[in-house]
Structure formats: C-alpha cells, structure tokens
Design an enzyme around this catalytic site. Structure first.
Site, PDB file in Angstrom:
ATOM      1  CG  HIS A  92      35.747  47.475  61.278  1.00 47.10           C
ATOM      2  ND1 HIS A  92      35.011  46.435  61.129  1.00 47.10           N
ATOM      3  CD2 HIS A  92      37.368  46.947  60.445  1.00 47.10           C
ATOM      4  CE1 HIS A  92      35.109  45.842  60.795  1.00 47.10           C
ATOM      5  NE2 HIS A  92      36.888  45.976  59.745  1.00 47.10           N
ATOM      6  CD  GLU A  95      41.283  47.552  59.340  1.00 51.42           C
ATOM      7  OE1 GLU A  95      40.723  47.319  58.910  1.00 51.42           O
ATOM      8  OE2 GLU A  95      40.650  48.020  60.122  1.00 51.42           O
ATOM      9  CD  GLU A 173      35.850  42.589  58.897  1.00 48.04           C
ATOM     10  OE1 GLU A 173      36.682  42.535  59.875  1.00 48.04           O
ATOM     11  OE2 GLU A 173      35.679  43.518  58.319  1.00 48.04           O
ATOM     12  N   GLY A 346      46.828  34.056  83.048  1.00 49.79           N
ATOM     13  CA  GLY A 346      47.681  34.973  82.630  1.00 49.79           C
ATOM     14  C   GLY A 346      46.801  36.179  82.318  1.00 49.79           C
TER      15      GLY A 346
END
Length: 1006
Positions: A92, A95, A173, A346
């Site tokens: 991360h 990135e 973050e 699902g």
C-alpha cells in the site's frame, strides 16, 4: 474485498521535466500477439484490440471516437498479501509513493498537476492480490499523461523526503479507518484465520509498522520499497487498459513504445490454494462489538476459487437463489418472522486460490434473540435446494437476463471501464474480457452440486455484530482494537442444523414475469427527439408531466421519476420523521414484489427529497408501467403494518444516533447546513420527534399529505407521448378524490442565509468518537447566476490541485483534503475541508496561508496558463452524459429547482469563454481574499475530544500558533444559537426561472 484507496486528486500542468514526443513508428517485434476476436455486444460501437507485448504485458486498446475523456488503468498482480512479514502495509505504501516522482519526471506533483490542468483525475488502490492505478484526461492530452504514467512502473524515485512525508498520509488514512466498522470487521475476520496464512496481514500499514518498528529492527523502509517494486512490478504480471479517441492503430503506436520499457522479471503471480480457514478454523461462532449501533449476522463458508468456471456460473446460480428477495425466498420467510430487515447472499473471492460463500443479514432487535433459529433457516433453505436439485430453467433465466444486459448495457464512462476491465484482463482470456460475467454457455449442474456440498454445518463460520453482546467480548483485535469473542459451536447445534428441513414457506422463486419481451426502438416521429429540453406534456392543478423522447442513446430503455411534493412533509420535526418511516415502510413493503423487476433490469427506488417522496424507475421500457403503477398504488393506498412499523421506527432512530460515529468532515458539512439553510431540523429535534411516533400518527400524516400534494414527473427515453400520458393519468387517478391543489406559495423552495459583507462566523462542535478533528471554511459568493457560476468554478479548478499538494502532500495536515464549490438553495460558495489530527485553529490558519499564497500565484499566472485552466473547465462542462439516466437526472435537477435551464452547459461555457484573467483575479479578491471588505466567511470546526485527539492540544506548535492567532480568532463571531443567528440575517433570492415556464400551483386574486 479490501480496498485501500490512495487519494490522488487531480492537479494542474506539467512542470520540471519535458514530456517526450511519442514515436510514430515502432518495431513490430515489440508485439508478440494481437487479438482482434474480442467478443462484444452487437450494440457496442467501440472498437477493441488486445495485445501481448514482448515483455508479456497484456494490453486492451479501446477506440471510441466520440469519447469526451480518455482513460487508462494498470493492474499489477500483487497486493498486500505479498507484504514482507516484518513490514505490514508495504504494498500500500508503494502504491502511494509511485505518485510522487520518477527519474524522468522528478517533481512530486507532476502527474496530478498535469491531470488537473488538463481535465483529468487519478487514484489507486491496493487489494489482497492486486494493485490498480488509474486516470482520466481530456482526449487530446492522452499521449502526454501516458508518458508520465508509464514511468511509475519503470523508474520511480522513492525519495527520502517524499517517503517520510507520505508515511504520514498512510498513517492518517489508517487513523481515519480506525472507527469505521467495515474496516474493523474486515480486519477482525482476517485475524481469526490461520496465523501462518498471509490473509491475516494488516494491509493498510501505519506509522508503527512502517517507521517505528522498522527503525527498531534496523530496516531501511525506502530500500525495502525499492526492493518490493523491483521484485513484483514485473511486466509479465501486469495488465493495461486504455480508452481513447484515436484509432486502434494509433493507440497501439502510442502505447507500445512506452510500456515495452517495463521490465519483464519473469515473476510468478502469487496464489494461495490453501484456504485461510481450514477445518480447524470452522465450526466457530464469534461475537463482535461495533462502534455504531449495528446488528448483523454473517453465516460464511470457505470455498475454493470458482472464477475459472465463469462460463457455467455455479456460484452465481446459488448466489441468485440464496440472495433472492421474492416469494418463497429465505429473506421473505425471515422478514415474516420479524427477525431481519435485509439479506445478502453470495460468493466472493478472497484472493487467487480461495473464496467465501456467505449469507449476511441485518437483524431486528427480536432477531438478536433468534440467532440460532436464523442459522437453522439458512440450512433449511440449502436443504430445499439440495432436494429439488439444480434447475435448468433457473439457470436459463439467468442466462437470458445476463445476455440481454450484455446486449443493451449502457456505455460505461471511460474511467469506470478501465478500472473494471484491467482486473478482468488478469483473470480471463483476452477474447472474453468484455463478456466473461455476461455470457453463460455451459450448463454444469455437477458444479452447482459440488458447491452446495460445501455449504454444510461442519464448514460454517458465524459472526454476530451487536452492542448487546458487549459483555461477552473480552478479546481484542490488535490493529483496530475491536473487542470480540470467538467460541466453538456446540456439537448439539451442528447436529440440529444437519437435520434441518424446509417447510412450505421456503421454495424456489416463480418465473420472472418482468423479463422484457419487447426490445424494439420506437420509430414514430416526435419533435422532442431533436430538442435539448423536455416539454410539458400534461399540466393539471395536481400534476405536471415533463416528457422527452430519446434520440441519442438508442436503447430500449427509459427513465421515469416523480416527486410527490407536499409542504406538510417538512413542516415540523415530527412530519420529517414520519415521512422517513413512511418511505422505509414503502420500500420494505414493495421489496418482495419488485425484486423480480430489479433482476430483470428495472431499477427502482423510493427516497426522500426535502419536501417530497421521490419515485424513480429506470431500465427496459417494456414493463416499466407495470412496476410504476404498483409502486404508486402502494404509496397512495398505504396502511401501516404495526409489526414492521416498530422495526422501521427503531431503524430510523438508530440511523440518527449512528451519525455520531460518522467522520468529522461529515459532521462539519452537517453543521454548515444547519447554519446556512433557512429551515432545517437538527438531529436532536428529529430524534425527539421520532421517539414519539405511533402507527396511528403515521396513518393520519399519510392521509393528510396525499390530500395536500403536487406531483411533478419526468419521463425520458424510448417511450411515446401516448404511453407517457397513460402512465401519468394512472398516477393522477390514484390520488385521493378529495385532494386539493397546492397554492403557488406552498411550493416555494427554501432559501439560503446570507452571511453579510465583511462577516466571519464560527460554528464549533465536539466529536468524541474519532481522534481526528476537522476544519471547514466556506466563502459565500452570493446567488447563482451564469457568470458567477463559472467564475467560481474557475477559481475552484485553479485551487484544487495546489490545495491538495500543499495541505496534504507537503504539510501533511491530514489524509482528507477537499476543495470545491458548494451549491444549495440557489446560493453558492467556495469550500475547503481538511480532516486532521492537528487542532482546527491551526489547520484553518494553514488554509488561510495557502489562500494568501494562491492569490499571489493567480497574479503571477501567465496568460497561457489561465487559458489552459479556462479551456479545460469548458471541456469538462461540455462533457456529455454516457447514460440516459445521467442525462435525465440533469434535466430533473433543473425541474426540481424550478430554474428550467436545460441548456445550462452551453450557456455557461459561453460566459466562461469571455472571462479574463483580470476578472477572475477580481472575483478572488472580492470573495476569497482576507483583505476584502466584502468577504463572507463561515468557519466550521469539529474538535476531537476522543482520547489522543487534537483537542488535547499537546502539540507545542499548535499552542504557539493558537497564541499567535488570538487576535485574528477574536474577529470571528461564534454561532451558539442557530435560531438567533438565522433570524437576524437576510436570505438570498432564488434564481429566476428560464424559458417562461408557468409557476406551479393555484393563484388567488383579491
């Protein structure tokens, strides 16, 4: 799937390194293979070509001569599961760092600056097993941005200074996510996996994992970043998708020379065939304590990765049935017992090699007492599916629905397209990259049975999220501090669930009667096909219908929306609360009937506008009238179900209370609305009113509203005037016979408070949940008008990237930094928001310092730079909607604001193109500059009182700054009493209507 987004908003023009021209010719040896057999819809006008370059990078080229934006995305087949064990969050962090300079383009904000000045934006995210970078830009600048973008994967700098500063952004973050229940529950689930499996990793990283601990261990994080990039950023595990105006040959000539330079390091993409939840980690029940007042139950089964079976879709078949909401469904039976509100069922992929199949329900208060009974009903439904066996007709219905969607799907806007398909390019053969999830071609019931065999009690993991079980939660998840307890499920329960058998209330859904049968386009002539504006097709005392036939998108679809407007709906807090619960009950009551329509491509919703109930239906036009008729009938014949009322009232109250845990910047935006909107009820007032609601009060309220309302409707698309009028007549005929038309004055919209020239007001509140605080500053620029609209937008455009670069990237004030235009009730202004761990007083001073320097930058701006900003904004404003519904919603916005400027983009761009740099500077000096006697400023501060929050003022720099600014802060007038504040201020006028549209409502003459 986890999603770690690095915020990288757009910013203005290239500086520093010169952009190299793209060679027109290149060696054919750069391309190993071309794919010209990509399966596409017969209605798809774009052209596609696949490439595999000599470095084994896979590329999808998309040529769209009509596009207003170009876009590109790169996916690298590595994510945070590949982080080194000693450096959680490194993928991360990597990135983030790729945005901050390369050898060829060393300026840290080169990329964002260029994109912002040329109508673009960018972002990225890191997932479990892949990392994605994407951008969009005005088409004429695609070549330049590709040159900058490609260097991320060739020669990033990872400079020492940027590494140190961007670490603060990563940490910020994470801090923003600490009180977010989605992040907390996701990490909690991972923490209970096998400890030796990488699925347990902490993906975002923080200061501890990327600075403090590495320093203690003598690890050089910058070297590790370079090593990670060198190891994993290999062309053979990368895919790239680009959409441009150019022909396929031109796109190929543009892409190949740049991206062939990415090194092929012959990396094997990591995969994890061993599941993180082996048998020893199953048969578990976990209780988890949320931040918000949530109540949910998850029943999950570990399964293999079924992605390779995309042509037969076994997991899609079972997801369809377990997640169904119609008659005979699991949800319908559970709602009938009063135990759940909603259900999702699902399969999902965890990472390459393993996945999960689950049923997730939101519980009612009563449902918390029936956890094991709900689980038993899930196994009853699965038992029923085993008993009836895989049904070919169900699969055929899914195949037909998906195939129709593939043929007639809306054009995806370029950025969304590249983000979606760059990942699909990693997973599917090139020829299937567009159709993989749409064209089912292989009926394989044995795969359905094999998947069903895994949905058994011995393989189950159960998670319960609720505050009620706080005392049970004695364990703590280390990264987010989530309290939980995990225990073994009793053997007696396992045996009970193994013997579960379904009763008559659980059965397969009936055939879907909403599947479209007529998919032809209307061919009769209509003057509105060539007009920009819709026309008024019906105008009665109770209703007005706007209509426009589509001649642009040419799909068998339509968009219908209507407001049931009543002045009673927001007249007092109790009315507002009753309206909210009415809408919840309407959606709840229609769910079982209308779910089939949703499956058949008819999207519908019933929501609240401030003084209205809004009904929206979009999709295939064939059976829209059936669904619309049913919705309106349900609304106009509404009678309160007492059992469901109790549940929805409780949900509404919880929603009001749960706002306390929202992010500080959301609280700041809410407080701004309280200050500036003429009539707005506070959460405290709404909560008190909600607690007094009764079913009898709701029935009385609904009866009054239905007799005192005006219906405003818009119908756009593949429909004739006759069909539109027929639907409108049916709507009006369903209104009570004794309904009375509204007076014109009863339909007057709310207005905005004028702060007053030279004023500065401060609204301050506290937040005791998050450690972060927030500073919001708003500079009012008066009522909306064409020229001031675009002048303000031009200011915001010029400030957006520099604000992000200065306040976020350089000064590292916080992860959330936002600059933009706020428009409400016909007034507008410039708003800057920073969520930070610093005190709002300090942050606000840094915002003001930025605005002072920005004024100097505007004065120094060259004429060429100014014209670039202006032309970029003009291009953005003239960008055409990609979907019929988007275009229709723009028309609807003009209708509900009663302005009717349906040609707004063209008219305002005409004004924009005549604005000079001097006019822009004068606008800034009048409305934004601290030296202006006309400036109108509102400061909103949300101050953290949470432990370790900014309000503790333990930062000496903040204290010093506070002392320096005491005199300045004394200028601000505190808003303590909202009623007193607003009662002494004038209101802005509403914008005048265009086009001579008659005012709605009755007019009484003396």
């Amino acid at each position: 799937m986890s999603n770690y987004a690095a915020e990288a908003p757009a910013g203005p023009g290239p500086g520093g390194a010169r952009i190299s021209p793209i060679p027109v010719e290149y060696t054919s040896y750069s391309v190993l293979k071309r794919y010209n057999d990509i399966v596409k819809s017969k209605e798809d006008k774009r052209e596609y070509r696949g490439l595999e370059l000599t470095n084994r990078l896979k590329v999808l080229l998309v040529s769209d001569p009509t596009t207003d934006k170009s876009a590109g995305a790169m996916a690298v087949n590595v994510g945070y599961l590949s982080d080194p064990d000693e450096l959680p969050g490194l993928a991360h962090f990597c990135e983030h760092m790729l945005f901050l300079g390369t050898k060829k383009y060393p300026q840290e904000n080169e990329y964002n600056k260029f994109l912002s000045e040329h109508g673009g934006s960018a972002n990225a995210y890191t997932s479990t097993d892949y990392t994605t970078f994407y951008f969009d830009v005005l088409p004429q600048h695609l070549a330049e941005v590709l040159d900058i973008f490609s260097q991320f994967f060739i020669c990033p700098l990872f400079t020492e200074s940027a590494t140190g500063r961007e670490l603060s952004a990563v940490n910020s973050e994470h801090e923003n996510n600490v009180c977010n229940d989605t992040w907390r529950l996701n990490q909690f689930n991972k923490s209970t996996a096998s400890p030796d499996h990488p699925y347990t990793k902490f993906g975002t990283g923080n200061k501890q994992t990327l600075e403090v601990i590495p320093k203690q261990k003598g690890i050089d994080v910058r070297k590790e970043l370079l090593k990670f990039h060198h190891t994993w950023y290999s062309a053979n595990i990368m895919t790239f998708v680009v959409v441009g105006k150019e022909s396929l040959d031109e796109l190929e000539a543009m892409i190949v020379p740049l991206f062939s330079a990415i090194e092929d390091r012959d990396v094997t993409p990591p995969s994890w065939p061993e599941h993180p939840y082996p048998p020893a980690r199953c048969r578990k029940r976990a209780y988890c304590l949320p931040i918000k007042d949530l109540r949910s139950l998850s029943i999950e089964f570990p399964i293999p990765d079924y992605l390779k079976h995309y042509k037969s879709g076994p997991s899609y078949y079972l997801s369809h049935l377990l997640g169904h909401e119609g008659p005979g469904s699991l949800l319908a039976a559970l709602k009938n017992k009063g135990w759940v509100d909603s259900l999702e069922g699902g399969a999902r992929t965890g990472a390459r090699g393993f996945g999960f199949f689950g049923v997730h329900v939101d519980l009612t208060e009563d449902g918390l007492d029936h956890i094991d009974d709900i689980v038993n009903m899930v196994f009853q439904y699965i038992s029923m599916l085993r008993k009836v066996g895989p049904q070919r007709w169900v699969w055929d219905e899914q195949r037909e629905t998906l195939s129709t969607d593939f043929t007639y799907r809306d054009v995806q806007e370029p950025r969304s397209f590249v983000i979606k398909h760059v990942h699909l390019l990693q997973e599917f053969p090139m020829e299937d990259v567009l159709s993989a999830y749409y064209l089912l071609t292989e009926w394989k019931p044995e795969l359905i049975e094999e998947l069903q065999s895994r949905l058994v009690p011995n393989n189950v993991r159960i998670g319960i999220v609720a505050k009620r079980f706080a005392d049970k939660c004695t364990q703590i998840e280390p990264w987010y501090g989530t309290k939980y307890l995990q225990e073994d499920i009793e053997e007696s329960k396992i045996r009970e669930w193994e013997g579960a058998t379904a009763g008559p209330e659980l059965h397969l859904p009936p055939p879907n009667e909403f599947l479209p049968e007529r998919l032809e386009l209307e061919t009769s002539s209509d003057p509105t096909t060539d007009s920009i504006a819709p026309i008024i097709l019906k105008d009665t005392p109770l209703m007005r219908l706007w209509f426009k036939r589509d001649n642009e998108f040419k799909l068998p679809k339509a968009y219908l929306t209507l407001d049931m407007f009543s002045p009673l709906s927001y007249a007092e807090p109790e009315s507002c609360a009753l309206l909210s619960v009415w809408v919840l009950l309407v959606r709840d009551g229609l769910q079982e009937y209308a779910y089939a329509a949703d499956l058949a491509g008819l999207r519908w919703n019933v929501t609240i506008s401030k003084q209205a109930i809004n009904i929206e239906v979009e999709g295939y036009d064939d059976k829209q009238h059936v669904l619309l008729d049913k919705i309106v009938e349900y609304v106009t014949n509404f009678k309160t179900d007492h059992k469901r009322f109790k549940i929805m009232k409780e949900n509404h109250i919880r929603a009001i209370k749960n706002f306390d845990a929202e992010q500080p910047y959301q609280h700041a935006v809410y407080q701004q609305s309280l200050c500036l909107t003429d009539v707005v009820w506070t959460r405290c007032e709404l909560l008190a009113a909600a607690e007094e609601m009764t079913p009898e009060k709701l029935d009385t309220f609904v009866g009054r509203v239905l007799r005192k309302m005006h219906v405003e409707a818009l119908m756009v698309g593949n429909i004739t005037r006759e069909r539109a009028l027929s639907m409108a007549d049916n709507i009006e005929n369903k209104l009570p016979k004794d309904a009375k038309p509204l007076l014109a004055q009863e339909m007057t919209l709310y207005r905005e408070v004028e702060l007053g020239k030279g004023s500065w007001f401060l609204r301050r509140t506290e937040n005791n949940v998050h450690k972060s605080s927030c500073a919001l500053v708003y500079y009012a620029c008066g009522p909306r008008a064409a020229r001031t609209n675009v002048a303000l937008e031009l200011v915001a455009h010029a400030l957006t990237e520099p604000a992000f670069n200065v306040l976020r990237t350089k000064e590292q004030l916080g992860y959330i930094v936002f600059t933009g235009v706020r428009r409400s009730n016909g007034a507008q202004g410039l708003r800057l928001v920073v969520q930070s761990d610093r005190h709002p007083d300090y942050v606000e001073e840094r915002i003001e310092a930025f605005l002072r320097s920005s004024e100097e930058d505007l004065e120094k701006m060259s004429e060429e730079q100014f014209l670039q900003h202006r032309s970029t904004l003009a291009a953005q404003r003239l960008e055409r909607p990609k979907r019929m519904a988007t275009k229709a919603r723009r028309m609807w916005a003009e209708i509900v604001t009663q302005v009717y400027n349906f040609d707004r983009p063209r008219m305002e761009v005409e004004q924009l193109n005549t604005i000079t740099k001097e006019e822009l500077l004068q606008f800034y000096k009048k409305h934004i500059s601290a030296q202006s006697a006309d400036r109108q400023k509102l400061s909103v501060q949300v101050v953290s009182t949470a432990r370790g929050g900014a309000a503790h003022a333990d930062n000496e720099q903040d204290k010093e700054q506070d002392e320096d600014n005491q005199q300045d802060k004394a200028q601000a007038t505190r808003i303590e009493d909202l009623v007193e504040f607003k009662s002494r201020r004038r209101l802005y006028p509403l914008p005048a209507a265009l086009g001579g549209v008659p005012r709605k409502g009755r007019h009484c003459k003396l």
